[in-house]
Design a protein around this motif. Structure first.
Motif, short mmCIF file in Angstrom:
data_model
loop_
_atom_site.label_atom_id
_atom_site.label_comp_id
_atom_site.label_asym_id
_atom_site.label_seq_id
_atom_site.Cartn_x
_atom_site.Cartn_y
_atom_site.Cartn_z
N LEU A 25 0.83 -1.44 -0.10
CA LEU A 25 0.12 0.09 0.38
C LEU A 25 0.62 0.92 0.48
O LEU A 25 2.05 1.16 0.65
CB LEU A 25 -1.15 0.24 1.08
CG LEU A 25 -1.87 -1.63 1.42
CD1 LEU A 25 -2.72 -0.34 2.74
CD2 LEU A 25 -2.93 -1.18 0.57
N VAL A 26 0.47 2.13 -0.65
CA VAL A 26 1.57 3.00 -1.04
C VAL A 26 1.02 4.30 -0.55
O VAL A 26 -0.27 4.56 -1.48
CB VAL A 26 2.36 3.35 -3.17
CG1 VAL A 26 3.68 4.23 -2.75
CG2 VAL A 26 2.77 2.26 -2.77
N CYS A 27 1.90 5.38 -0.03
CA CYS A 27 0.83 6.56 0.39
C CYS A 27 1.43 7.35 -1.10
O CYS A 27 2.17 7.86 -0.97
CB CYS A 27 1.56 7.49 1.65
SG CYS A 27 0.63 8.65 2.20
N GLN A 28 -0.26 8.13 -0.76
CA GLN A 28 -0.15 9.44 -1.76
C GLN A 28 0.51 10.64 -1.26
O GLN A 28 0.42 11.48 -2.14
CB GLN A 28 -1.86 9.31 -2.47
CG GLN A 28 -2.44 7.89 -2.98
CD GLN A 28 -1.65 7.48 -4.19
OE1 GLN A 28 -1.73 8.06 -5.25
NE2 GLN A 28 -0.94 6.17 -4.26
N GLY A 29 0.53 10.78 0.07
CA GLY A 29 0.98 11.87 -0.17
C GLY A 29 2.79 11.67 0.52
O GLY A 29 3.58 11.96 0.26
N CYS A 30 3.30 11.11 0.89
CA CYS A 30 4.21 11.27 1.61
C CYS A 30 5.60 9.61 0.50
O CYS A 30 6.37 9.77 0.90
CB CYS A 30 5.16 10.82 3.39
SG CYS A 30 4.52 9.02 3.64
N GLY A 31 4.90 8.70 0.33
CA GLY A 31 4.89 7.46 -0.85
C GLY A 31 5.44 6.64 0.12
O GLY A 31 6.33 5.40 -0.17
N LEU A 32 5.59 6.59 1.21
CA LEU A 32 5.97 5.49 1.70
C LEU A 32 5.41 4.26 1.42
O LEU A 32 3.85 4.56 1.69
CB LEU A 32 6.12 5.63 3.39
CG LEU A 32 6.96 6.36 4.35
CD1 LEU A 32 6.41 6.95 5.62
CD2 LEU A 32 8.05 6.19 4.11
N LEU A 44 2.29 -0.05 9.88
CA LEU A 44 3.87 0.17 11.28
C LEU A 44 5.01 1.12 10.10
O LEU A 44 5.94 0.59 9.22
CB LEU A 44 4.74 -1.08 11.33
CG LEU A 44 4.12 -2.23 12.45
CD1 LEU A 44 4.80 -2.88 12.61
CD2 LEU A 44 3.44 -0.90 13.36
N VAL A 45 5.43 2.01 10.66
CA VAL A 45 6.64 2.74 9.99
C VAL A 45 7.40 2.65 10.09
O VAL A 45 8.30 2.60 8.59
CB VAL A 45 6.76 4.94 10.88
CG1 VAL A 45 7.59 5.79 9.64
CG2 VAL A 45 4.66 5.32 9.95
N ASP A 46 8.14 1.40 10.34
CA ASP A 46 9.07 1.73 10.79
C ASP A 46 9.21 0.38 10.17
O ASP A 46 10.18 -0.34 9.10
CB ASP A 46 9.43 0.91 12.11
CG ASP A 46 10.22 1.31 12.58
OD1 ASP A 46 9.75 2.71 12.85
OD2 ASP A 46 10.11 1.34 14.37
N GLU A 47 8.06 -0.68 9.53
CA GLU A 47 7.81 -1.70 8.30
C GLU A 47 7.98 -1.56 6.68
O GLU A 47 8.04 -2.04 6.34
CB GLU A 47 6.95 -2.46 8.56
CG GLU A 47 7.04 -3.27 9.87
CD GLU A 47 7.83 -4.80 9.79
OE1 GLU A 47 7.95 -4.82 8.62
OE2 GLU A 47 8.73 -4.55 10.67
N ALA A 48 7.97 0.24 6.67
CA ALA A 48 7.53 0.53 5.67
C ALA A 48 8.83 0.79 4.55
O ALA A 48 9.64 1.27 5.04
CB ALA A 48 6.98 2.13 5.60
N ARG A 49 8.77 0.88 3.31
CA ARG A 49 9.64 0.62 2.51
C ARG A 49 10.09 2.72 2.17
O ARG A 49 8.31 3.15 1.74
CB ARG A 49 9.96 0.07 0.93
CG ARG A 49 10.70 0.28 0.36
CD ARG A 49 10.01 -0.58 -0.54
NE ARG A 49 9.86 -0.96 -1.67
CZ ARG A 49 9.31 0.27 -2.23
NH1 ARG A 49 9.72 1.09 -2.50
NH2 ARG A 49 7.70 0.01 -2.93
N LYS A 50 10.89 2.95 2.49
CA LYS A 50 11.17 4.49 2.04
C LYS A 50 11.03 5.19 0.57
O LYS A 50 11.80 3.97 -0.26
CB LYS A 50 12.23 5.05 2.62
CG LYS A 50 12.72 4.70 4.21
CD LYS A 50 11.43 5.41 4.58
CE LYS A 50 12.26 5.36 6.58
NZ LYS A 50 11.49 5.42 6.44
N PRO A 51 10.72 5.99 0.28
CA PRO A 51 10.35 6.70 -1.56
C PRO A 51 11.81 6.39 -2.32
O PRO A 51 12.61 7.00 -1.24
CB PRO A 51 9.88 8.01 -1.41
CG PRO A 51 9.61 8.41 -0.14
CD PRO A 51 9.98 7.31 0.88
N ALA A 52 12.47 5.90 -3.29
CA ALA A 52 14.07 6.03 -3.97
C ALA A 52 14.19 7.59 -4.43
O ALA A 52 12.97 8.31 -4.41
CB ALA A 52 13.40 5.69 -5.21
#
Length: 52
Positions: A25-32, A44-52
């Protein structure tokens, strides 16, 4: 994933809308990108993949 669930859940980091992309699930705001495991979103923010 249930469309009704996608209407309710939001990104825990910025409260943006989440869109399903592959197995995430990709956030349309911050991209996580949050993983979905066994049809359960791991928001969980700790489990999220950061945008490239």
């Amino acid at each position: 994933m249930d469309p009704r669930l996608l209407e309710i859940i939001r990104c825990p980091e910025c409260k943006g809308l989440l869109a399903p992309v592959a197995e995430e699930l990709v956030c349309q705001g911050c991209g996580l990108a949050y993983p979905v495991r066994d049809d359960i979103p791991v928001l969980l923010v700790d489990e999220a993949r950061k945008p490239a």
